[in-house]
Write a protein that holds these residues in place. Structure first.
Motif, PDB file in Angstrom:
ATOM      1  N   TYR A  32       0.808  -1.219   0.000  1.00 56.69           N
ATOM      2  CA  TYR A  32       0.000   0.000   0.000  1.00 56.69           C
ATOM      3  C   TYR A  32       0.841   1.269   0.000  1.00 56.69           C
ATOM      4  N   THR A  33       0.411   2.205  -0.828  1.00 60.53           N
ATOM      5  CA  THR A  33       0.847   3.584  -0.641  1.00 60.53           C
ATOM      6  C   THR A  33       0.297   4.066   0.693  1.00 60.53           C
ATOM      7  N   THR A  35      -0.145   7.470   3.384  1.00 62.85           N
ATOM      8  CA  THR A  35      -0.326   8.926   3.328  1.00 62.85           C
ATOM      9  C   THR A  35      -0.349   9.508   4.732  1.00 62.85           C
ATOM     10  N   TRP A  47      -4.190  16.952   3.088  1.00 60.11           N
ATOM     11  CA  TRP A  47      -3.129  16.042   2.689  1.00 60.11           C
ATOM     12  C   TRP A  47      -1.775  16.678   2.945  1.00 60.11           C
ATOM     13  N   SER A  49       1.515  14.377   2.798  1.00 63.62           N
ATOM     14  CA  SER A  49       2.559  13.659   2.068  1.00 63.62           C
ATOM     15  C   SER A  49       2.109  12.238   1.797  1.00 63.62           C
ATOM     16  N   TYR A  50       2.711  11.606   0.787  1.00 58.85           N
ATOM     17  CA  TYR A  50       2.492  10.176   0.585  1.00 58.85           C
ATOM     18  C   TYR A  50       3.781   9.512   0.128  1.00 58.85           C
ATOM     19  N   THR A  52       4.933   5.661  -1.831  1.00 53.13           N
ATOM     20  CA  THR A  52       4.475   4.413  -2.422  1.00 53.13           C
ATOM     21  C   THR A  52       5.041   3.218  -1.671  1.00 53.13           C
ATOM     22  N   THR A  58       7.686   9.673  -3.565  1.00 56.50           N
ATOM     23  CA  THR A  58       7.153  10.451  -2.451  1.00 56.50           C
ATOM     24  C   THR A  58       6.675  11.788  -3.003  1.00 56.50           C
ATOM     25  N   ARG A 100      -4.229   6.306  -0.879  1.00 53.92           N
ATOM     26  CA  ARG A 100      -4.142   7.720  -1.288  1.00 53.92           C
ATOM     27  C   ARG A 100      -5.487   8.315  -1.637  1.00 53.92           C
ATOM     28  N   SER A 101      -6.416   7.497  -2.129  1.00 53.47           N
ATOM     29  CA  SER A 101      -7.635   8.047  -2.715  1.00 53.47           C
ATOM     30  C   SER A 101      -8.707   8.382  -1.685  1.00 53.47           C
TER      31      SER A 101
END
Length: 116
Positions: A32-33, A35, A47, A49-50, A52, A58, A100-101
């Protein structure tokens, strides 16, 4: 059951640093990404940062770019956020999120307060 537990928040003076951690369990973390989002007093989720699954990519919001660094240790199922040069406007509850979504799968948050 997805479980995300944030830690590392606290009170810090402007210009100071903190390192947040997020311990993940109940899913294949590396798939999973992940976040980081935050919620300032009286505002919605923002939001931050994220990263992968294997740290290849990033990204950061403009408000934290150059000051915050996201990382992860898949062997420890842990996500990190190194926060430097903290400002009063960084005061918020910080949450880690799976994916992320959507911000639906998130922990209980950790409070960061930046004040002199």
């Amino acid at each position: 059951e997805v479980r995300l537990v944030e830690s590392g928040g606290g009170l810090v003076k402007p210009g100071g640093s903190l390192r947040l951690s997020c311990a993940a369990s109940g899913f294949t973390f590396s798939a999973y990404t992940m976040t980081w989002v935050r919620q300032r007093p009286g505002e919605g989720l923002e939001w931050v940062s994220y990263i992968t699954g294997h740290s290849a990519i990033t990204d950061y919001s403009d408000s934290v770019k150059g000051r915050f660094t996201v990382s992860r240790d898949n062997a420890k199922n842990t996500l990190y956020l190194q926060m430097n040069s903290l400002r009063p406007e960084d005061t918020a509850v910080y949450f880690c999120v799976r994916g992320r979504s959507s911000f639906e799968d998130r922990g209980q948050g950790t409070q960061v307060t930046v004040s002199s």
